[in-house]
Each structure stands twice: as structure tokens, then as C-alpha cells.
Design an enzyme around this catalytic site. Structure first.
Site, PDB file in Angstrom:
ATOM      1  N   ASP A 202       0.566  52.466 -24.962  1.00 34.25           N
ATOM      2  CA  ASP A 202      -0.231  51.290 -25.345  1.00 34.25           C
ATOM      3  C   ASP A 202      -1.653  51.771 -25.571  1.00 34.25           C
ATOM      4  O   ASP A 202      -2.588  51.369 -24.886  1.00 34.25           O
ATOM      5  CB  ASP A 202      -0.182  50.219 -24.262  1.00 34.25           C
ATOM      6  CG  ASP A 202      -0.826  48.903 -24.703  1.00 34.25           C
ATOM      7  OD1 ASP A 202      -1.255  48.801 -25.882  1.00 34.25           O
ATOM      8  OD2 ASP A 202      -0.903  47.969 -23.881  1.00 34.25           O
ATOM      9  N   ASN A 207      -7.687  50.184 -23.743  1.00 29.81           N
ATOM     10  CA  ASN A 207      -7.106  51.025 -22.704  1.00 29.81           C
ATOM     11  C   ASN A 207      -7.683  52.429 -22.629  1.00 29.81           C
ATOM     12  O   ASN A 207      -7.199  53.258 -21.855  1.00 29.81           O
ATOM     13  CB  ASN A 207      -5.587  51.084 -22.884  1.00 29.81           C
ATOM     14  CG  ASN A 207      -4.948  49.738 -22.619  1.00 29.81           C
ATOM     15  OD1 ASN A 207      -5.502  48.919 -21.892  1.00 29.81           O
ATOM     16  ND2 ASN A 207      -3.799  49.499 -23.223  1.00 29.81           N
ATOM     17  N   ASP A 221      -3.548  51.307 -18.082  1.00 34.53           N
ATOM     18  CA  ASP A 221      -2.376  50.572 -18.587  1.00 34.53           C
ATOM     19  C   ASP A 221      -1.327  51.511 -19.188  1.00 34.53           C
ATOM     20  O   ASP A 221      -1.000  51.440 -20.372  1.00 34.53           O
ATOM     21  CB  ASP A 221      -2.797  49.515 -19.610  1.00 34.53           C
ATOM     22  CG  ASP A 221      -3.439  48.307 -18.961  1.00 34.53           C
ATOM     23  OD1 ASP A 221      -3.416  48.222 -17.719  1.00 34.53           O
ATOM     24  OD2 ASP A 221      -3.961  47.454 -19.684  1.00 34.53           O
TER      25      ASP A 221
END
Length: 276
Positions: A202, A207, A221
Site C-alpha cells: 500500500d 504511508n 501500514d
């Protein structure tokens, strides 16, 4: 960030909460006397809170019971594994009850690439994200990774979503001209692997955490971390610069990573992302 971008029509569903956020009971208990600040809401309703007090800063991620797409135990495992080679949050606590599940981590260095500092300087941020992704891909050992994020592993989720009734109206504008049959047929013919790496899973703008000088600091994450072609990360990381900063920053990210854009792989992995 939680509205369609005029240039693309793309709706960004994950965002910093803009209004009051009820604090789950367990998060309040974990915080004790610490100050609780909601810092993120993802598209599935998961919430992340900053807990700040005399003992320092922690982050508590909470998801309601019955949200199978958000696997906090799996994320805790991946953080512990990746932390042997890369800078990621250190897991402090993991738990669940009838209301939901939670993951508490120590503060990681840097500031998210969607904080105001970087929204005001997206070119520097995009370069930092690209460099950070390359460092992550180079650091994590494929041969030792027990997690899989390959096309073959992800395609069943696309089929599940189609069976659940999701279709072109739920996709990004650039894919809505495709029928379900056309989209699925394209996913069934993936391009050859360019380079296998341990992907973030992701690698969207929020992130990556950056130091104040724009250099990469850490990643957060990592609940989908696993082995896949590096374009599974690259295509989406560059795409997310459009969602968060506007058009034109994808080329900066690719250049900072050290790769030329690959149109075929970018198109494939963006469609796979949309359908999964």
C-alpha cells in the site's frame, strides 16, 4: 483529500478526519491520561489515533469487528519481520474484543507525506517517496520473505468483489469504460515480471514518512506486504501522487526511484489495484 480531484475525478476515500471522531472504548483505555488525536480514517472505516503523554507518543490503530480486509495480526507480523531490515513502527500491543481489534505501535521517525509541510512542497515529497520505495525494495530480502502479494494471490479478491456486485461505477474514471468481462480478461494476462521485490502493498503517499529535508524516514501500514513485481508498488505509488498532489508528480517519483515509466505494467497494476 476526501473529494474528487478536478483533474481526474478520482475520489480519495482515506483521509485525515475533518470532524469529530468517536474514540472507541478500548482506545480511551489504552490512552489513559494521554491526549488522544484522530489522525487517519481509511476507506474501510479503520481509525488511527495518536496517543501523546509524558511517556512519549504511540499510535493506536482500531478496526471494528467483522472487517476482514483489515488484518491487524497480519500487519503486526509483517512489521516485526520488516523491522529487521527497514525502519517501520515497532509493535507494542495487539488485541481484540467483541467490538473490534487494535494495534499499538511506537512512533516512527518522520512526518507523513500528506501533512501540510509536504502538501506545500509536493515535488520534494514525491522524490522522497520514490527514493524511499527504492530503499525499501532493495533492503527487504525476497528469499526470506514468507508473505505473498503476487497477481495469483490477489486475483481471487477481484473475483470476490465482482461476485459481490461491484463494477465499473466503483472503479477509477480511467477504468469505467471497461465491462466486467473486459477488465477481468485484462487481469488474466499479466505482463512478465520485471523484478521481484518485497512490496510494501500500500505504497500510497500517506504511508511514506519523510524527514524535514525530504529524505525518506520510515514506512507505515504494511498489512499487505509481500513478494510481487516491483511495479505492483510503483504503479500505485505514482498514481497516488495524482490523488494527493495533482498531476505531474508521477515522473518525479519514477526518476527518484531510478526507473523509466513502463506503460504496460503501470496500466495492469493500476487495474488490479482498482479491482482488488
Amino acid at each position: 483529500m476526501n473529494a474528487p480531484l478536478p483533474e481526474t475525478g478520482k475520489t480519495v476515500l482515506s483521509a485525515i478526519p475533518s470532524g469529530p471522531v468517536p474514540v472507541p472504548r478500548v482506545v480511551a483505555e489504552l490512552a489513559g491520561r494521554d491526549r488522544v488525536t484522530p489522525v487517519w480514517r481509511n476507506q474501510l472505516g479503520g481509525l488511527t489515533f495518536r496517543l501523546e503523554g509524558p511517556g512519549g507518543v504511540r499510535y493506536a490503530k482500531w478496526v471494528a469487528a467483522g472487517t476482514p480486509e483489515l488484518d491487524l495480526p497480519g500487519e503486526a507480523e509483517r512489521l516485526a519481520w520488516a523491522g529487521r531490515w527497514a525502519v517501520v513502527p515497532r509493535v507494542l500491543e495487539l488485541g481484540a474484543d467483541a467490538e473490534g481489534a487494535w494495534l499499538v505501535t511506537a512512533e516512527a521517525p518522520g512526518r507523513s507525506a500528506v501533512e501540510p509541510r509536504w502538501m506545500a512542497d509536493p515535488a520534494t515529497a514525491a522524490a522522497g517517496i520514490g527514493r524511499g520505495l527504492r530503499l525499501l525494495h532493495d533492503a527487504l530480502p525476497v528469499a526470506e520473505c514468507p508473505y505473498d502479494w503476487s497477481v495469483e494471490r490477489r486475483l481471487p479478491r477481484a473475483d470476490e468483489r465482482v461476485a459481490e456486485g461491484e463494477g465499473p461505477a466503483d472503479w477509477s474514471p480511467e477504468h469505467r469504460h471497461l465491462s466486467l468481462e473486459e477488465a477481468r480478461a485484462r487481469l488474466g494476462d499479466p505482463p512478465p515480471i520485471d523484478r521481484l521485490v518485497v512490496c510494501h502493498g500500500d505504497a500510497c503517499v500517506p504511508n511514506t514518512l519523510l524527514h524535514d529535508d525530504g529524505t525518506p524516514a520510515s514506512h507505515v501500514d504494511l498489512d499487505s506486504l509481500g513478494v510481487a513485481d516491483r511495479w505492483a508498488d510503483l504503479a500505485v505509488a505514482a498514481w497516488s501522487t495524482e490523488w494527493n498532489y495533482g498531476p505531474g508528480y508521477d515522473t518525479i517519483l519514477y526518476a527518484a526511484y531510478g526507473v523509466e515509466p513502463d506503460a504496460e505494467r503501470i496500466a495492469y497494476y493500476r487495474l488490479l489495484w482498482d479491482l482488488t
